[in-house]
Design a protein around this motif. Sequence first.
Motif, PDB file in Angstrom:
ATOM      1  N   SER A  80     -19.086 -14.590  -0.203  1.00  0.00           N
ATOM      2  CA  SER A  80     -19.500 -14.482   1.192  1.00  0.00           C
ATOM      3  C   SER A  80     -19.085 -13.128   1.758  1.00  0.00           C
ATOM      4  CB  SER A  80     -18.882 -15.612   2.000  1.00  0.00           C
ATOM      5  OG  SER A  80     -17.477 -15.537   1.905  1.00  0.00           O
ATOM      6  N   PHE A  81     -19.089 -12.109   0.902  1.00  0.00           N
ATOM      7  CA  PHE A  81     -18.592 -10.805   1.316  1.00  0.00           C
ATOM      8  C   PHE A  81     -19.427 -10.166   2.413  1.00  0.00           C
ATOM      9  CE2 PHE A  81     -21.515  -9.948  -2.081  1.00  0.00           C
ATOM     10  CZ  PHE A  81     -22.191  -8.820  -1.680  1.00  0.00           C
ATOM     11  N   VAL A 132     -13.877  -7.483   6.234  1.00  0.00           N
ATOM     12  CA  VAL A 132     -12.759  -6.910   5.493  1.00  0.00           C
ATOM     13  C   VAL A 132     -12.248  -5.730   6.307  1.00  0.00           C
ATOM     14  CG1 VAL A 132     -12.021  -5.794   3.370  1.00  0.00           C
ATOM     15  CG2 VAL A 132     -13.730  -7.615   3.283  1.00  0.00           C
ATOM     16  N   ASP A 133     -10.993  -5.814   6.720  1.00  0.00           N
ATOM     17  CA  ASP A 133     -10.393  -4.766   7.538  1.00  0.00           C
ATOM     18  C   ASP A 133      -9.976  -3.598   6.646  1.00  0.00           C
ATOM     19  OD1 ASP A 133      -9.145  -3.240   9.474  1.00  0.00           O
ATOM     20  OD2 ASP A 133      -7.295  -4.435   9.433  1.00  0.00           O
ATOM     21  N   ILE A 156      -6.024  -3.812  -2.617  1.00  0.00           N
ATOM     22  CA  ILE A 156      -4.975  -2.834  -2.323  1.00  0.00           C
ATOM     23  C   ILE A 156      -3.870  -3.512  -1.524  1.00  0.00           C
ATOM     24  CG2 ILE A 156      -4.408  -0.692  -1.111  1.00  0.00           C
ATOM     25  CD1 ILE A 156      -7.331   0.177  -1.511  1.00  0.00           C
ATOM     26  N   ASN A 157      -2.635  -3.278  -1.927  1.00  0.00           N
ATOM     27  CA  ASN A 157      -1.499  -3.782  -1.167  1.00  0.00           C
ATOM     28  C   ASN A 157      -1.317  -2.874   0.044  1.00  0.00           C
ATOM     29  OD1 ASN A 157       1.296  -3.934  -0.197  1.00  0.00           O
ATOM     30  ND2 ASN A 157       1.571  -5.360  -1.899  1.00  0.00           N
ATOM     31  N   LYS A 158      -1.632  -3.392   1.216  1.00  0.00           N
ATOM     32  CA  LYS A 158      -1.631  -2.602   2.453  1.00  0.00           C
ATOM     33  C   LYS A 158      -0.274  -1.949   2.713  1.00  0.00           C
ATOM     34  CE  LYS A 158      -2.488  -3.069   7.421  1.00  0.00           C
ATOM     35  NZ  LYS A 158      -2.925  -3.990   8.475  1.00  0.00           N
ATOM     36  N   ASP A 159       0.799  -2.702   2.568  1.00  0.00           N
ATOM     37  CA  ASP A 159       2.139  -2.159   2.846  1.00  0.00           C
ATOM     38  C   ASP A 159       2.491  -1.030   1.881  1.00  0.00           C
ATOM     39  OD1 ASP A 159       2.474  -3.938   4.958  1.00  0.00           O
ATOM     40  OD2 ASP A 159       3.369  -5.468   3.668  1.00  0.00           O
ATOM     41  N   HIS A 202      -9.994   8.523   1.822  1.00  0.00           N
ATOM     42  CA  HIS A 202      -9.897   7.564   0.721  1.00  0.00           C
ATOM     43  C   HIS A 202     -11.058   6.578   0.746  1.00  0.00           C
ATOM     44  CE1 HIS A 202      -5.366   8.553   0.746  1.00  0.00           C
ATOM     45  NE2 HIS A 202      -6.026   9.344  -0.085  1.00  0.00           N
ATOM     46  N   LYS A 203     -11.500   6.206   1.945  1.00  0.00           N
ATOM     47  CA  LYS A 203     -12.679   5.335   2.048  1.00  0.00           C
ATOM     48  C   LYS A 203     -13.896   6.042   1.476  1.00  0.00           C
ATOM     49  CE  LYS A 203     -11.377   3.681   6.512  1.00  0.00           C
ATOM     50  NZ  LYS A 203     -11.806   3.241   7.840  1.00  0.00           N
TER      51      LYS A 203
END
Length: 126
Positions: A30-31, A36-37, A84-87, A45-46
Amino acid sequence: MEGSDEEVNYIVDTNRDYRQEFLDKYPADSFLEEHVDDSWVELKHKKALLSYCKSMIDSKYSVYPEPMNTLLIKKLYYDNIKSINKDDYIKEQQELNNMDFLEKELKIIKDNETLEIYLNENKNEN
């Protein structure tokens, strides 16, 4: 011919709804509806991720007609953002921002060389 890397020339049928067929085939994905933030990812990077996703889809899935290409690019992009690990990402960016120019560039080069070596070593495993 099965297993062939030869490009097959498909004719796009304008009477078919390829988007709907894709959604029907992969209902668990259901993407398109799921937000997706990616606001915490730096713009450069985006752009790099989007470019990479597009080149991968263009090279590996070039036989699919246009609506499918766009859907596959979006899915690959969002799946990567979610993984990706946000922190860790934010911490790494802060560390890089605290380095002087030369130190930062040398770290980026070293990280990219390490990644390139890893990718080249594992190229034939797929």
